[in-house]
Write an enzyme that holds these catalytic residues in place. Structure first.
Site, PDB file in Angstrom:
ATOM      1  N   HIS A  50       0.436  -1.284   0.126  1.00  0.00           N
ATOM      2  CA  HIS A  50       0.048   0.283   0.250  1.00  0.00           C
ATOM      3  C   HIS A  50       0.737   1.245  -0.257  1.00  0.00           C
ATOM      4  O   HIS A  50       2.001   1.530  -0.015  1.00  0.00           O
ATOM      5  CB  HIS A  50      -1.125  -0.259   1.571  1.00  0.00           C
ATOM      6  CG  HIS A  50      -0.446  -0.126   2.845  1.00  0.00           C
ATOM      7  ND1 HIS A  50      -0.560  -1.007   3.136  1.00  0.00           N
ATOM      8  CD2 HIS A  50       0.156   1.000   2.650  1.00  0.00           C
ATOM      9  CE1 HIS A  50       0.715  -0.848   4.328  1.00  0.00           C
ATOM     10  NE2 HIS A  50       0.870  -0.121   4.673  1.00  0.00           N
TER      11      HIS A  50
HETATM   12  P1  TYD Z   1      -1.853  -3.080   7.794  1.00  0.00           P
HETATM   13  O1  TYD Z   1      -1.233  -0.773   7.529  1.00  0.00           O
HETATM   14  O2  TYD Z   1      -2.528  -3.330   6.744  1.00  0.00           O
HETATM   15  O3  TYD Z   1      -0.398  -3.626   7.607  1.00  0.00           O
HETATM   16  P2  TYD Z   1       0.182  -4.357   6.258  1.00  0.00           P
HETATM   17  O4  TYD Z   1       0.191  -3.506   5.696  1.00  0.00           O
HETATM   18  O5  TYD Z   1       1.604  -4.572   6.972  1.00  0.00           O
HETATM   19  O6  TYD Z   1      -0.132  -5.895   6.613  1.00  0.00           O
HETATM   20  O7  TYD Z   1      -2.477  -3.150   8.959  1.00  0.00           O
HETATM   21  C1  TYD Z   1      -2.565  -4.232   9.184  1.00  0.00           C
HETATM   22  C2  TYD Z   1      -3.651  -4.448  10.377  1.00  0.00           C
HETATM   23  O8  TYD Z   1      -3.339  -4.004  11.941  1.00  0.00           O
HETATM   24  C3  TYD Z   1      -5.227  -3.812   9.503  1.00  0.00           C
HETATM   25  O9  TYD Z   1      -6.391  -4.441  10.080  1.00  0.00           O
HETATM   26  C4  TYD Z   1      -5.513  -2.137  10.378  1.00  0.00           C
HETATM   27  C5  TYD Z   1      -4.259  -2.999  11.712  1.00  0.00           C
HETATM   28  N1  TYD Z   1      -3.116  -1.561  12.208  1.00  0.00           N
HETATM   29  C6  TYD Z   1      -4.390  -1.201  13.500  1.00  0.00           C
HETATM   30  O10 TYD Z   1      -5.369  -1.171  13.781  1.00  0.00           O
HETATM   31  N2  TYD Z   1      -3.234   0.747  13.492  1.00  0.00           N
HETATM   32  C7  TYD Z   1      -1.779   0.359  12.927  1.00  0.00           C
HETATM   33  O11 TYD Z   1      -0.971   1.796  13.346  1.00  0.00           O
HETATM   34  C8  TYD Z   1      -1.316   0.029  12.591  1.00  0.00           C
HETATM   35  C9  TYD Z   1      -0.188   0.060  11.139  1.00  0.00           C
HETATM   36  C10 TYD Z   1      -2.498  -1.467  11.895  1.00  0.00           C
END
Ligand code: TYD
Length: 132
Positions: A50
């Site tokens: 992303h």
């Molecule tokens: P995401 O940013 O999509 O991580 P990646 O791209 O590495 O898989 O986050 C994964 C999950 O964690 C998503 O459901 C949102 C949650 N999340 C939070 O609740 N707070 C945060 O600060 C972050 C970074 C993620």
């Protein structure tokens, strides 16, 4: 041209060990509003995929190693992160992917804002449109 903006953190090393400091307005070029870290990562389960519309982040691999791919829509670059005294700046509208985690990898992130799903661009074609 490289997309890699490496930030030198303040490293204080003495016989007792290594202490590393990151201060907003000094090493970190924004006010830190959120800190999170990832661990127990799997070598064959990359993450990220992303970009953010406005969020600024600095990634520090504080233990182990991993690779971070940065993509601005034109250039795609893979950086190896294994030095806990160096942060990688991940600016807005930079697509990023994290992969090849060592079993002991701990990836620490400093972010300029609280979590906001509306700030994410998770669709590569939307990202390509925005950056074209
Ligand atoms: P995401 O940013 O999509 O991580 P990646 O791209 O590495 O898989 O986050 C994964 C999950 O964690 C998503 O459901 C949102 C949650 N999340 C939070 O609740 N707070 C945060 O600060 C972050 C970074 C993620």
């Amino acid at each position: 041209m490289t997309l890699a903006k490496w930030i030198d953190l303040k490293a204080v090393s003495d016989p007792r060990g290594l202490l590393v400091v990151a201060e907003a307005g000094r090493q970190i070029p924004f006010d830190i509003r959120r800190v999170y870290f990832m661990r127990d990562l799997k070598v064959d389960e990359p993450r990220g995929f992303h970009a953010h519309k406005a969020l600024e982040q600095v990634a520090v691999c504080v233990a182990g190693s991993c690779s971070i791919i940065l993509d601005d829509g034109t250039t795609r670059e893979e950086l190896r992160c294994e030095d806990p005294t160096k942060g990688l700046y991940v600016g807005p509208t930079i697509w990023h992917e994290m992969q090849d985690f060592s079993p002991d990898c701990v990836l620490l992130m400093f972010a300029s804002a609280e979590y906001d799903e509306a700030d994410y661009i998770r669709d590569m074609s939307e990202f390509k449109e925005r950056t074209s």
